[in-house]
Design an enzyme around this catalytic site. Structure first.
Site, PDB file in Angstrom:
ATOM      1  N   TYR A 163     -55.134-102.756  18.827  1.00 61.21           N
ATOM      2  CA  TYR A 163     -54.470-102.945  20.113  1.00 61.21           C
ATOM      3  C   TYR A 163     -55.281-102.490  21.328  1.00 61.21           C
ATOM      4  O   TYR A 163     -54.756-102.410  22.429  1.00 61.21           O
ATOM      5  CB  TYR A 163     -53.068-102.320  20.097  1.00 61.21           C
ATOM      6  CG  TYR A 163     -52.192-102.985  19.060  1.00 61.21           C
ATOM      7  CD1 TYR A 163     -51.543-104.179  19.347  1.00 61.21           C
ATOM      8  CD2 TYR A 163     -52.058-102.457  17.776  1.00 61.21           C
ATOM      9  CE1 TYR A 163     -50.767-104.819  18.397  1.00 61.21           C
ATOM     10  CE2 TYR A 163     -51.283-103.091  16.823  1.00 61.21           C
ATOM     11  CZ  TYR A 163     -50.644-104.276  17.132  1.00 61.21           C
ATOM     12  OH  TYR A 163     -49.876-104.908  16.192  1.00 61.21           O
ATOM     13  N   ASP A 213     -59.167-103.105  11.865  1.00 61.35           N
ATOM     14  CA  ASP A 213     -58.304-104.285  11.887  1.00 61.35           C
ATOM     15  C   ASP A 213     -59.148-105.547  11.970  1.00 61.35           C
ATOM     16  O   ASP A 213     -60.383-105.511  11.811  1.00 61.35           O
ATOM     17  CB  ASP A 213     -57.289-104.169  13.038  1.00 61.35           C
ATOM     18  CG  ASP A 213     -55.953-104.810  12.706  1.00 61.35           C
ATOM     19  OD1 ASP A 213     -55.844-106.049  12.770  1.00 61.35           O
ATOM     20  OD2 ASP A 213     -54.995-104.070  12.368  1.00 61.35           O
ATOM     21  N   ASP A 214     -58.489-106.656  12.214  1.00 65.83           N
ATOM     22  CA  ASP A 214     -59.111-107.969  12.367  1.00 65.83           C
ATOM     23  C   ASP A 214     -60.310-107.903  13.335  1.00 65.83           C
ATOM     24  O   ASP A 214     -60.241-107.217  14.343  1.00 65.83           O
ATOM     25  CB  ASP A 214     -58.014-108.891  12.932  1.00 65.83           C
ATOM     26  CG  ASP A 214     -58.473-110.307  13.145  1.00 65.83           C
ATOM     27  OD1 ASP A 214     -59.539-110.682  12.626  1.00 65.83           O
ATOM     28  OD2 ASP A 214     -57.731-111.037  13.833  1.00 65.83           O
ATOM     29  N   LYS A 273     -54.153-103.223   5.060  1.00 68.07           N
ATOM     30  CA  LYS A 273     -53.112-103.866   5.873  1.00 68.07           C
ATOM     31  C   LYS A 273     -53.192-105.348   5.551  1.00 68.07           C
ATOM     32  O   LYS A 273     -54.164-106.016   5.902  1.00 68.07           O
ATOM     33  CB  LYS A 273     -53.373-103.614   7.352  1.00 68.07           C
ATOM     34  CG  LYS A 273     -52.442-104.378   8.297  1.00 68.07           C
ATOM     35  CD  LYS A 273     -52.678-103.937   9.736  1.00 68.07           C
ATOM     36  CE  LYS A 273     -51.902-104.765  10.742  1.00 68.07           C
ATOM     37  NZ  LYS A 273     -52.182-104.297  12.122  1.00 68.07           N
ATOM     38  N   ASP A 313     -52.036-108.960   6.014  1.00 69.87           N
ATOM     39  CA  ASP A 313     -51.410-109.612   7.162  1.00 69.87           C
ATOM     40  C   ASP A 313     -51.181-111.106   6.912  1.00 69.87           C
ATOM     41  O   ASP A 313     -51.784-111.696   6.018  1.00 69.87           O
ATOM     42  CB  ASP A 313     -52.316-109.405   8.375  1.00 69.87           C
ATOM     43  CG  ASP A 313     -51.541-109.416   9.681  1.00 69.87           C
ATOM     44  OD1 ASP A 313     -50.340-109.739   9.670  1.00 69.87           O
ATOM     45  OD2 ASP A 313     -52.149-109.087  10.718  1.00 69.87           O
ATOM     46  N   CYS A 362     -47.531-107.128   6.262  1.00 71.82           N
ATOM     47  CA  CYS A 362     -47.428-107.478   7.684  1.00 71.82           C
ATOM     48  C   CYS A 362     -47.274-108.996   7.750  1.00 71.82           C
ATOM     49  O   CYS A 362     -47.875-109.709   6.958  1.00 71.82           O
ATOM     50  CB  CYS A 362     -48.672-106.998   8.422  1.00 71.82           C
ATOM     51  SG  CYS A 362     -48.560-107.121  10.214  1.00 71.82           S
ATOM     52  N   ARG A 418     -44.484-103.642   7.992  1.00 74.03           N
ATOM     53  CA  ARG A 418     -44.246-103.852   9.425  1.00 74.03           C
ATOM     54  C   ARG A 418     -42.914-104.537   9.554  1.00 74.03           C
ATOM     55  O   ARG A 418     -42.664-105.538   8.890  1.00 74.03           O
ATOM     56  CB  ARG A 418     -45.345-104.744   9.985  1.00 74.03           C
ATOM     57  CG  ARG A 418     -46.355-104.014  10.808  1.00 74.03           C
ATOM     58  CD  ARG A 418     -45.852-103.552  12.134  1.00 74.03           C
ATOM     59  NE  ARG A 418     -45.831-104.704  13.004  1.00 74.03           N
ATOM     60  CZ  ARG A 418     -46.934-105.302  13.421  1.00 74.03           C
ATOM     61  NH1 ARG A 418     -48.123-104.833  13.128  1.00 74.03           N
ATOM     62  NH2 ARG A 418     -46.854-106.367  14.162  1.00 74.03           N
ATOM     63  N   ASP A 471     -45.609-107.473  17.068  1.00 74.95           N
ATOM     64  CA  ASP A 471     -46.673-106.587  17.540  1.00 74.95           C
ATOM     65  C   ASP A 471     -46.260-105.868  18.814  1.00 74.95           C
ATOM     66  O   ASP A 471     -45.630-106.448  19.688  1.00 74.95           O
ATOM     67  CB  ASP A 471     -47.934-107.397  17.883  1.00 74.95           C
ATOM     68  CG  ASP A 471     -48.628-107.934  16.650  1.00 74.95           C
ATOM     69  OD1 ASP A 471     -48.019-107.957  15.579  1.00 74.95           O
ATOM     70  OD2 ASP A 471     -49.801-108.326  16.779  1.00 74.95           O
TER      71      ASP A 471
HETATM   72  C1  9PG Z   1     -54.794-109.230  13.906  1.00 75.62           C
HETATM   73  C2  9PG Z   1     -53.350-108.947  14.245  1.00 75.62           C
HETATM   74  C3  9PG Z   1     -53.006-107.466  14.062  1.00 75.62           C
HETATM   75  C4  9PG Z   1     -51.500-107.273  14.237  1.00 75.62           C
HETATM   76  C5  9PG Z   1     -50.758-108.202  13.295  1.00 75.62           C
HETATM   77  C6  9PG Z   1     -51.155-109.648  13.552  1.00 75.62           C
HETATM   78  O1  9PG Z   1     -49.554-115.703  16.997  1.00 75.62           O
HETATM   79  N1  9PG Z   1     -48.744-114.800  16.672  1.00 75.62           N
HETATM   80  O2  9PG Z   1     -47.512-114.904  16.786  1.00 75.62           O
HETATM   81  C7  9PG Z   1     -49.289-113.577  16.151  1.00 75.62           C
HETATM   82  C8  9PG Z   1     -48.422-112.547  15.824  1.00 75.62           C
HETATM   83  C9  9PG Z   1     -48.948-111.356  15.365  1.00 75.62           C
HETATM   84  C10 9PG Z   1     -50.300-111.193  15.228  1.00 75.62           C
HETATM   85  C11 9PG Z   1     -51.158-112.215  15.546  1.00 75.62           C
HETATM   86  C12 9PG Z   1     -50.654-113.417  16.000  1.00 75.62           C
HETATM   87  O3  9PG Z   1     -50.775-109.972  14.862  1.00 75.62           O
HETATM   88  O4  9PG Z   1     -49.389-108.041  13.406  1.00 75.62           O
HETATM   89  O5  9PG Z   1     -51.139-105.935  13.995  1.00 75.62           O
HETATM   90  O6  9PG Z   1     -53.380-107.014  12.778  1.00 75.62           O
HETATM   91  O7  9PG Z   1     -52.564-109.791  13.407  1.00 75.62           O
HETATM   92  O8  9PG Z   1     -55.110-110.559  14.137  1.00 75.62           O
END
Ligand code: 9PG
Length: 742
Positions: A257, A290-291, A398, A400, A442, A457, A461
């Site tokens: 974040y 993270d990503d 994590k 996702d 997640c 989760r 976010d």
């Molecule tokens: C990494 C992130 C973080 C985050 C996750 C996830 O497009 N969308 O609606 C959308 C929602 C959540 C999101 C990404 C896109 O976040 O929750 O903590 O890890 O991926 O890319």
């Protein structure tokens, strides 16, 4: 015919129904009862009285089993094909029929659970439209189950569990077993009210004479004001699904974040340095990358140029400094250009026309989903996860975008439902990661993950802004409920708090404590801290730690370690965004109650809440954490909050003599006190904190003069009014405070 009745006058007459994938259907009228019997017995939920109904329809036999355990009941359906032709099934209604209640539907409310981590969960008017998105297919898979999108006007839908609030009573419905099918609860107000519980069968075939069992469904009437209305249901699920017994979730830091996809290896190292230097006041466990480190989503073996050495050396550096390395993976997702998608076109989930199914749009691409029922995918998943955990050294993952495994499509194993496909994928991941690894779900459909993940989760976010924005644009995205926003994240922390420590550790998402590169006001930060601290869920921060001011570090420190208790949400069935959390504890042999008040509105909240409405009586000492004020409360709790503001009250019944009233040493205050003796003329309190802790303690001292000793040495206190004295303390480990009058 089964009728569920409640003393309040609620009456739900239920039948069954079946729909095939080709459009043929066996509505309630097609089923004739042919036999009925009763029995008694005992199962994992306790002693029951059982009723068995046998029905026939053309080509089918169905047995509905109804077990009554005191106030609650469990129901399931066994379906047998009595025809020579196999058929693909869409869904079966285990319970369906007209609902009568003393109040008209315009006065009903509907609590929906939401499909996956980021989905809206909460209570709205039954006649309100289902929560939807204006982003269409771009974002739909990130927000709800695309196989059963928000209902048309007059139709409300929930996943997993739901509550129908009918005046004084709430009808709780939910699936008890969650490994095999997604269960949907549907309230249809288009004509006379109908309530239906569907088990999704996703087009799986059934052969002649084959039998299919639905999931078990829980039906229970509760008081609408019950502070834990889902408690009985959630515990039944836990008995059936055996959640992992994770005693303590790691606390830590996450890169997402602040750095987002631009994160570089040196950013991880810079934060690692600060966290190592600050360990004394921030005893966290976890540093989670993270990503952003990977070459592409789905290409986990190669790295972004910002991580030239990959992530294994970072895991080593993190471990060397004594922290737990954590890594983000989206195991069921792939960018179209990732080798896994290009080299194995048969591993992708596809629609009936053979086109790859869309997993939504993110990272400026349409996303692909992998089919975990394909043996090649399963083997590849095991390899990716074993590499991350055992070769690179990340015992915390994590995981996702897990919804990708459960999207509608044609699967390699045509007999696997969507829930089974997801669970099979998660099972392979758990086996490859090992029992020791901490797995966080997640973007994950909730039911099939129970028993396989340690943490989940439970909301959208968080973000460094209150309401959603897309490319900096507020309008028209303000109303979106699943897009990143502090408001959306905190909302689900409240509405799904009942799952915490029953199915997994709830992950409320990260703290954002920075004072630069954020649009969060002081009030909004307080609201986030209050919600996370009272939620008892995981505590991760996601800021450049080196840029955090001391007072913000102190807030984070006071939240460590996460206490893991589960708060009650007092007004969860009353309003869409609940405002009142309650956590109960014990202190020196007497109760202590924490009340969190959150103002989600854009206008101030000013009110006096009767203590009775909070389940409290008599005279109380109230200590409000953010204003650092202690006061005597008689009958009312005053509320005076700015827009998006919060209060955190610590309440103790007033007793004669010496009393601890509040502190700034811990969030929520009082958890730092491990022993206490409070008498007329003497008080003694033992404090225990792992981090180096500095702050104030407030004591009730009903005398003009007092002798105070801290670890045997005299200390001074200042009177702050009406018999309350404040003492400043600094310590690490154990400390003993003693007070004598006389
Ligand atoms: C990494 C992130 C973080 C985050 C996750 C996830 O497009 N969308 O609606 C959308 C929602 C959540 C999101 C990404 C896109 O976040 O929750 O903590 O890890 O991926 O890319």
């Amino acid at each position: 015919m089964l009728a569920f009745t409640d003393p309040s006058g609620i009456r739900w007459r239920t039948h069954l129904a079946l729909e095939a994938a080709d459009g043929s259907a066996w509505p309630p009228a097609a089923w004739r009862p042919v036999e009925e019997s009763t029995a008694a017995g005992r199962d994992l939920h306790g002693a029951f009285e059982e009723r068995r109904e046998v029905f026939r329809a053309e080509g089918w036999e169905a047995v509905r089993i109804w077990r009554r355990y005191g106030e609650a009941a469990g129901v399931r359906l066994l379906l047998r094909r009595r025809d020579n032709a196999p058929i693909a099934l869409r869904r079966v209604a285990i319970l369906t029929g007209p609902l009568e209640a003393p109040l008209p539907p315009t006065r009903w409310r509907f609590y929906q659970t939401g499909f996956h981590s980021w989905s809206f969960s909460g209570t709205t008017h039954a006649t309100a439209p289902d929560v939807d998105t204006c982003l269409g297919p771009l974002a739909a898979p990130m927000m709800f189950d695309v196989a059963l999108p928000p209902g048309p006007r007059g139709v409300r839908r929930s996943d997993l569990a739901a509550a129908l609030i009918l005046g004084e009573r709430a009808l709780i419905l939910g699936q008890v077993t969650t490994a095999d099918q997604f269960v949907k609860i549907e309230l249809d107000l288009q004509g006379g009210p109908q309530l239906r519980v569907w088990a999704e069968l996703d087009g799986i075939p059934i052969a002649p004479e084959e039998e299919i069992a639905s999931e078990w469904i829980w039906v229970e009437g509760r008081a609408a004001t019950d502070p834990d209305p889902f408690g009985g249901y959630a515990e039944a699920v836990a008995r059936a699904m055996r959640p992992r017994a994770t005693l303590q979730a790691p606390s830590g830091w996450c890169s997402w974040y602040f750095y987002y996809t631009g994160v570089r290896a040196q950013d991880i190292l810079a934060n690692l340095d600060t966290l190592t230097a600050r360990r004394d006041c921030l005893p966290i466990d976890l540093i989670q990358i993270d990503d952003g480190y990977e070459a592409a989503v789905g290409d986990w073996a190669r790295f972004s140029p910002r991580f030239p050495e990959g992530v294994a050396p970072l895991a080593q550096a993190i471990r060397q400094k004594g922290f737990l390395p954590g890594l983000w993976l989206a195991p069921f997702l792939a960018w179209p250009e990732a080798p896994v998608a290009r080299e194995h076109p048969d591993w992708l989930l596809r629609d009936a026309q053979g086109r790859p199914v869309s997993a939504g749009f993110n990272w400026f691409r349409w996303l692909r989903a992998l089919d975990p029922t394909h043996p090649g995918v399963e083997e590849w998943l095991r390899e990716v996860v074993a590499t991350a955990v055992h070769r690179w050294g990340f015992p915390y993952l994590k995981l996702d975008f897990l919804y990708a495994a459960a999207l509608p499509g044609r699967r390699y194993d045509p007999k696997a439902t969507r829930a089974q496909a997801l669970r099979r994928g998660l099972q392979a991941i758990r086996e490859a990661a090992g029992e020791e690894a901490f797995l966080l779900g997640c973007g994950c459909p909730l039911g099939p993950a129970i028993g396989l993940v340690d943490g989940m989760r439970i909301g959208p976010d968080v973000a460094p802004h209150w309401a959603p924005q897309v490319f900096g644009l507020g309008f028209p995205f303000r109303r979106e409920r699943s897009l990143p926003a502090l408001r959306n994240a905190v909302h689900n922390v409240l509405t799904r708090s009942w799952m915490h420590r029953r199915w997994w550790w709830n992950d409320p998402d990260c703290l954002l404590l920075r004072t630069r590169e954020t649009r969060l006001s002081e009030s909004e930060v307080r609201l986030l801290v209050t919600a996370i601290a009272l939620s008892g869920g995981m505590v991760l921060d996601s800021d450049p730690v080196w840029a955090l001011p001391e007072e913000r570090l102190a807030l984070w420190s006071a939240m460590l370690p996460p206490h893991g208790r589960r708060p009650e949400i007092i007004d969860g069935f009353e309003r869409e965004f609940p405002r009142i959390l309650r956590l109960r504890g014990e202190f020196a042999g007497a109760p202590v109650i924490w009340i969190g008040l959150l103002n989600p509105e854009d206008r101030p909240w000013e009110e006096e809440i009767p203590l009775e409405a909070l389940g409290l009586a008599g005279s109380l000492w109230g200590f409000e954490f953010w204003s650092r004020t202690a006061r005597r409360l008689e009958g009312q709790l005053p509320v005076a909050l700015p827009p998006h503001g919060a209060a955190l009250w610590t309440l103790r019944p007033i007793r004669p003599g010496l009393q601890w009233v509040g502190s700034t040493l811990r969030l929520p205050p009082g958890l730092e006190v491990v022993e206490g003796e409070e008498g007329e003329a003497r008080g003694r309190w033992a404090f225990l904190r792992e981090p180096r802790t500095e702050g104030w303690v407030w004591l009730q001292i009903p005398a003009e003069r007092v002798i105070l000793r801290w670890n045997g040495e005299p200390v001074t206190a200042t009177e702050t009014g009406s018999g309350i004295w404040a003492v400043e303390l600094a310590f690490q480990g154990r400390g003993d405070l003693e007070a004598f009058i006389g």
